[in-house]
Scaffold this motif. Structure first.
Motif, short mmCIF file in Angstrom:
data_model
loop_
_atom_site.label_atom_id
_atom_site.label_comp_id
_atom_site.label_asym_id
_atom_site.label_seq_id
_atom_site.Cartn_x
_atom_site.Cartn_y
_atom_site.Cartn_z
N UNK A 1 11.13 10.89 -0.42
CA UNK A 1 11.04 10.07 -1.42
C UNK A 1 10.33 8.84 -0.86
N UNK A 2 10.56 8.23 0.12
CA UNK A 2 10.04 7.02 0.44
C UNK A 2 8.71 7.13 0.88
N UNK A 3 8.25 8.03 1.49
CA UNK A 3 6.89 8.54 1.68
C UNK A 3 6.19 8.59 0.52
N UNK A 4 6.63 9.26 -0.37
CA UNK A 4 5.91 9.62 -1.71
C UNK A 4 5.62 8.16 -2.35
N UNK A 5 6.81 7.17 -2.26
CA UNK A 5 6.60 5.98 -2.88
C UNK A 5 5.54 4.98 -2.23
N UNK A 6 5.69 5.13 -0.58
CA UNK A 6 4.67 4.49 -0.21
C UNK A 6 3.63 4.66 -0.40
N UNK A 7 2.95 5.97 -0.41
CA UNK A 7 1.82 6.82 -0.70
C UNK A 7 1.09 6.40 -2.01
N UNK A 8 2.18 6.34 -2.92
CA UNK A 8 1.77 5.79 -4.42
C UNK A 8 1.43 4.28 -4.48
N UNK A 9 2.24 3.63 -3.67
CA UNK A 9 2.50 2.16 -3.79
C UNK A 9 1.87 1.33 -2.80
N UNK A 10 1.37 1.71 -1.67
CA UNK A 10 0.77 0.89 -0.88
C UNK A 10 1.92 -0.14 -0.11
N UNK A 11 1.26 -1.06 0.65
CA UNK A 11 2.30 -1.96 1.46
C UNK A 11 1.45 -3.33 1.44
N UNK A 12 2.47 -4.17 1.67
CA UNK A 12 2.01 -5.42 1.65
C UNK A 12 0.83 -5.99 2.81
N UNK A 13 0.04 -6.71 2.88
CA UNK A 13 -0.99 -7.11 3.83
C UNK A 13 -0.10 -7.88 4.98
N UNK A 14 -0.44 -7.69 6.18
CA UNK A 14 0.35 -8.29 7.26
C UNK A 14 -0.20 -9.82 7.09
N UNK A 15 0.47 -11.03 7.68
CA UNK A 15 0.17 -12.21 7.79
C UNK A 15 -1.31 -12.52 8.25
N UNK A 16 -1.69 -13.58 7.95
CA UNK A 16 -3.28 -13.97 8.22
C UNK A 16 -3.47 -14.03 9.75
N UNK A 17 -2.47 -14.51 10.55
CA UNK A 17 -2.42 -14.84 11.78
C UNK A 17 -1.94 -13.79 12.73
N UNK A 18 -1.65 -12.46 12.30
CA UNK A 18 -1.57 -11.25 12.91
C UNK A 18 -2.66 -11.12 14.02
N UNK A 19 -2.39 -10.82 15.21
CA UNK A 19 -3.28 -10.61 16.16
C UNK A 19 -3.93 -8.99 16.04
N UNK A 20 -5.06 -8.54 16.54
CA UNK A 20 -5.74 -7.51 16.48
C UNK A 20 -4.81 -6.33 16.94
N UNK A 21 -4.08 -6.70 18.36
CA UNK A 21 -3.48 -5.64 18.76
C UNK A 21 -2.02 -5.28 17.92
N UNK A 22 -1.55 -6.18 17.44
CA UNK A 22 -0.40 -5.85 16.49
C UNK A 22 -0.89 -5.34 15.08
#
Length: 195
Positions: free
Chosen positions: A66-87
């Motif tokens: 159920x969670x996977x279906x919700x994630x695929x249909x709903x997307x996720x928030x963006x990472x904070x702007x200061x998040x590095x490339x590796x992370x």
């Protein structure tokens, strides 16, 4: 303002939050129960714990789907702007691994009971008989699935620990919203708030 059910660009909605914490607690509880049930000396208690572990495993499998279906249909928030490339590259890989383990652990457990020569029926929460997977019934097969299930459980302990430590790092060291957005649901105004 009213809380939203769906995710926004900066926060998770109620559904994602509830599924995250419910699955997380159930997943950790299943690992603890799995470790306990193989160490008790009473056969009756061990049997009851195993039946509970199997029931919760099927519940976990359904919730993760159920969670996977919700994630695929709903997307996720963006990472904070200061998040590095590796992370930015490691975070999706870690989440993928967590989802994979949350699916593979119940599936290998199901294969384990399906391969068992004892052929004890699996009845999730005593409601119905769950059919076995089409795997060979043998001592060798049961041993293989038991080893796979155990290895995945230990890998899950490591990955969940890293996940928790990363969330705490974001909250206490970096001071960003990675942890709090999985605690407080999205509100309409959050789409325009800076990270």
């Amino acid at each position: 303002m009213a809380f939203l059910i769906r995710n926004t660009q900066t926060r998770y909605g109620w559904i994602a939050i509830l599924l995250h914490w419910l699955i997380g607690l159930l997943f950790i509880g299943q690992i603890a129960l799995g470790l306990a049930m193989v160490r008790v000396t009473s056969q009756r208690t061990a049997f009851e714990l195993i039946q509970l572990h199997k029931s919760l495993g099927f519940l976990l499998l359904g919730l993760v789907a159920l969670r996977l279906g919700w994630r695929l249909a709903n997307g996720t928030p963006n990472l904070p702007a200061g998040t590095g490339l590796l992370e930015r590259r490691a975070a999706p890989a870690a989440h993928f691994a967590l989802y994979a383990l949350q699916l593979l652990l119940p599936l290998t457990g199901w294969a384990l009971v399906s391969a068992s020569v004892l052929e004890i029926p699996t009845m999730p929460f005593d409601l119905f008989v769950m059919p076995n997977l089409p795997v060979a019934v043998s001592d060798a097969g049961e041993a293989w699935w038991r080893a796979a299930h155990a290895c995945l459980a230990y890998a899950a302990v490591v990955l969940v620990t890293i996940h928790v430590l990363a969330a705490l790092r974001h909250h206490f060291r970096l001071g960003d919203t990675v942890l709090t957005r999985m605690i407080l649901p999205s509100r309409q105004r959050d789409d325009t708030e800076p990270e």
